[in-house]
Design a protein around this motif. Structure first.
Motif, PDB file in Angstrom:
ATOM      1  N   ALA A 176       0.831  -1.204   0.000  1.00 31.32           N
ATOM      2  CA  ALA A 176       0.000   0.000   0.000  1.00 31.32           C
ATOM      3  C   ALA A 176       0.869   1.259   0.000  1.00 31.32           C
ATOM      4  CB  ALA A 176      -0.930  -0.007   1.214  1.00 31.32           C
ATOM      5  N   ALA A 177       1.955   1.246   0.770  1.00 30.63           N
ATOM      6  CA  ALA A 177       2.843   2.410   0.831  1.00 30.63           C
ATOM      7  C   ALA A 177       3.546   2.623  -0.504  1.00 30.63           C
ATOM      8  CB  ALA A 177       3.864   2.227   1.950  1.00 30.63           C
ATOM      9  N   LEU A 178       4.014   1.544  -1.115  1.00 32.74           N
ATOM     10  CA  LEU A 178       4.665   1.665  -2.415  1.00 32.74           C
ATOM     11  C   LEU A 178       3.682   2.159  -3.475  1.00 32.74           C
ATOM     12  CD1 LEU A 178       6.787  -1.611  -2.362  1.00 32.74           C
ATOM     13  CD2 LEU A 178       7.663   0.722  -2.201  1.00 32.74           C
ATOM     14  N   ALA A 200       2.145  -3.870 -11.430  1.00 28.26           N
ATOM     15  CA  ALA A 200       2.190  -4.699 -10.217  1.00 28.26           C
ATOM     16  C   ALA A 200       3.566  -5.354 -10.065  1.00 28.26           C
ATOM     17  CB  ALA A 200       1.100  -5.766 -10.269  1.00 28.26           C
ATOM     18  N   ALA A 201       4.137  -5.768 -11.186  1.00 28.13           N
ATOM     19  CA  ALA A 201       5.473  -6.372 -11.138  1.00 28.13           C
ATOM     20  C   ALA A 201       6.521  -5.350 -10.710  1.00 28.13           C
ATOM     21  CB  ALA A 201       5.832  -6.959 -12.503  1.00 28.13           C
ATOM     22  N   LEU A 202       6.378  -4.112 -11.133  1.00 34.74           N
ATOM     23  CA  LEU A 202       7.308  -3.061 -10.737  1.00 34.74           C
ATOM     24  C   LEU A 202       7.241  -2.819  -9.237  1.00 34.74           C
ATOM     25  CD1 LEU A 202       9.297  -0.811 -11.634  1.00 34.74           C
ATOM     26  CD2 LEU A 202       7.308   0.706 -11.792  1.00 34.74           C
ATOM     27  N   LEU A 203       6.037  -2.799  -8.704  1.00 37.88           N
ATOM     28  CA  LEU A 203       5.874  -2.622  -7.255  1.00 37.88           C
ATOM     29  C   LEU A 203       6.510  -3.771  -6.485  1.00 37.88           C
ATOM     30  CD1 LEU A 203       2.171  -1.379  -7.198  1.00 37.88           C
ATOM     31  CD2 LEU A 203       4.169  -0.047  -6.493  1.00 37.88           C
ATOM     32  N   ASP A 230       4.593  -4.895 -21.053  1.00 41.02           N
ATOM     33  CA  ASP A 230       4.007  -5.954 -20.244  1.00 41.02           C
ATOM     34  C   ASP A 230       5.092  -6.460 -19.288  1.00 41.02           C
ATOM     35  OD1 ASP A 230       5.713  -7.624 -21.651  1.00 41.02           O
ATOM     36  OD2 ASP A 230       4.144  -8.403 -22.966  1.00 41.02           O
ATOM     37  N   PRO A 231       4.768  -7.395 -18.355  1.00 44.43           N
ATOM     38  CA  PRO A 231       5.772  -7.844 -17.377  1.00 44.43           C
ATOM     39  C   PRO A 231       7.040  -8.392 -18.012  1.00 44.43           C
ATOM     40  CG  PRO A 231       3.584  -8.518 -16.682  1.00 44.43           C
ATOM     41  CD  PRO A 231       3.430  -7.943 -18.053  1.00 44.43           C
ATOM     42  N   GLY A 232       6.912  -9.158 -19.106  1.00 45.77           N
ATOM     43  CA  GLY A 232       8.102  -9.711 -19.745  1.00 45.77           C
ATOM     44  C   GLY A 232       9.001  -8.621 -20.309  1.00 45.77           C
ATOM     45  N   ALA A 233       8.384  -7.650 -20.989  1.00 43.35           N
ATOM     46  CA  ALA A 233       9.163  -6.557 -21.570  1.00 43.35           C
ATOM     47  C   ALA A 233       9.767  -5.673 -20.482  1.00 43.35           C
ATOM     48  CB  ALA A 233       8.269  -5.729 -22.483  1.00 43.35           C
ATOM     49  N   LEU A 234       9.046  -5.505 -19.377  1.00 42.73           N
ATOM     50  CA  LEU A 234       9.570  -4.711 -18.264  1.00 42.73           C
ATOM     51  C   LEU A 234      10.806  -5.370 -17.672  1.00 42.73           C
ATOM     52  CD1 LEU A 234       9.257  -2.368 -16.200  1.00 42.73           C
ATOM     53  CD2 LEU A 234       7.846  -3.932 -14.833  1.00 42.73           C
TER      54      LEU A 234
END
Length: 451
Positions: A176-178, A200-203, A230-234
């Motif tokens: 929540a803080a992030l 969500a993956a970045l968090l 997307d998550p893979g590209a990130l």
């Protein structure tokens, strides 16, 4: 500083407005304690810092917490909240001369009625003598010390300094803080070029570190991406976050303790998780193997004698294969230890026997079990009347092997688990035979155990 009428005047305003080209984390730095994210247990109305601010008086304190949780921001804002002069030094870049200068200036300002908050970042990096140098200035109230550290203060700071400062623990930022921090960034810079899953993956990749999260977000903004990732590209675009783990410091001891306790508690899933945390963070695999070998003897022992064999075999396999193939053998040993029946009977027996040996180390064994390689030794009774167990009924003589001045002792008490149940049955069987043939020795041993 006092005004013409002798009243406390506000400290000169400090211009903390960041430049337009400053890093994102600096531009989002909180401007009031109420804007601190994720540390309400300290900065809220009921928290230690919140109460001190409400009272208008600060005590010296040590802010202990992971990177990127707001230690520096809290220190700066504290000075503003209670109208104190703020001085910041870093133990990484500062030496004795810098400290002397800071204390001299604080002394001069104190005479003029202006109190000083001295913020020392990475305070654990000062050696013991340098830490002792703070004591007289803290005691006199020349400065209110606010130290920041990522290391356990119990190990990293002098006891004398700790006795004069309150240790306040900052928590790693939760989801929540992030999320709130990232939302602030997007309000300033616009939506991140990420799909919902990638966001969500970045968090998750921040692992509680707000500064790291903002650094990654800034990298994405600076890239001027045309399409959301997307998550893979990130994952391909951003560097993989290195786990926070100092192999010779607090993180090291916390994880090895968690691994050991999980093994002892027969939780193979948790044990495997903490072992993976250590290995993926760069821990030396042979160190983990040494701890598993130790565990096999200390917490499993003869409840499952194969545990020690499994751990030593894993060590051989890892040395033969290397990483990453050999790490599977470490996993196998970890899971074997976690699922094996547990007993610390051998460990307890070692401690008791070693203690007794230190206390009675001059007592001679009974003469009948001593070798007699010379005629003189035979003449004085060495080896006389020794009962050769293989010639006795059931291969057991039941002789007393204790020094004459010492009653038989009980050190090893196998548990009713695993292979030790069988060992316990054997010992009870031998005790019955010994009682039949030499009642005194067994009776004394039982009495000694009960005592």
């Amino acid at each position: 500083m006092a005004d013409l009428f002798g009243n406390d005047a506000p400290a000169p305003a400090r211009d903390d407005t960041p430049r337009d080209d400053a890093p994102l984390a600096d531009r989002l730095r909180p401007r009031a304690l109420a804007e601190i994210i994720g540390q309400d247990h300290l900065t809220g109305p009921e928290g230690a810092i919140g109460r001190m601010v409400a009272a208008g008086k600060l005590s010296s304190m040590i802010l202990w917490g992971p990177p990127g949780t707001g230690k520096t921001s809290i220190a700066r804002l504290l000075a503003d909240e209670v109208n104190m002069r703020f001085v910041s030094i870093s133990a990484v870049f500062s030496g004795v001369a810098d400290l002397k200068k800071a204390f001299a200036e604080a002394d001069k300002m104190a005479q003029a009625g202006q109190r000083t908050l001295l913020f020392v970042d990475e305070i654990h990096r000062f050696n013991r003598a340098q830490q002792d140098g703070f004591l007289p200035f803290v005691e006199r109230g020349t400065v209110t010390l606010v130290g920041a550290t990522t290391e356990n203060p119990s190990f990293a700071l002098n006891a004398a300094l700790l006795s004069r400062a309150q240790v306040l623990i900052l928590e790693r930022l939760d989801h929540a803080a992030l999320e709130a921090l990232l939302t602030r960034a997007e309000q300033l810079e616009g939506p991140l070029p990420l799909t919902e899953d990638a966001r969500a993956a970045l968090l998750a990749s921040a692992d509680g570190d707000g500064r790291f999260l903002l650094g990654q977000a800034e990298t994405l903004y600076n890239a001027s991406l045309n399409q959301p990732l997307d998550p893979g590209a990130l994952g391909a675009f951003l560097q993989r976050r290195v786990a926070v783990y100092d192999k010779d410091r607090d993180g090291h001891y916390n994880l090895i303790s968690a691994l050991h306790k999980s093994l002892r508690g027969s939780d193979p899933q948790a044990a495997l998780y903490y072992m993976a945390r250590m290995l993926t963070a760069g821990e030396e695999p042979l160190y983990v193997l040494r701890r598993l070998v130790r565990f096999a003897s200390e917490d499993i022992g003869l409840a499952d004698p194969q545990a020690l064999t499994q751990c030593l075999a894993a060590k051989d396999a890892y040395e033969f294969l290397g990483s990453p193939e050999g790490e599977l053998a470490i996993v196998q040993a970890c899971l074997y230890c976690a699922t094996a029946p547990k007993s610390n009977a051998a460990y307890a027996a070692q401690k008791s026997a070693f203690k007794a040996a230190r206390e009675t180390g001059s007592l001679r064994p009974p003469a009948n079990i001593l070798n007699a390689p010379t005629k003189l030794m035979k003449d004085i009774g060495y080896g006389a009347n020794y009962s050769y167990d293989h010639n006795a009924e059931e291969g057991f003589s039941g002789d007393n092997y204790w020094p004459e001045e010492m009653a038989p002792q009980v050190y090893y008490e196998p548990v009713e688990r695993g292979f030790e149940r069988k060992i316990r049955e054997r010992i009870e069987y031998w005790d019955r035979l010994r009682e039949e043939r030499h009642p005194r020795s067994v009776g004394e041993a039982v009495a000694q155990k009960d005592a």
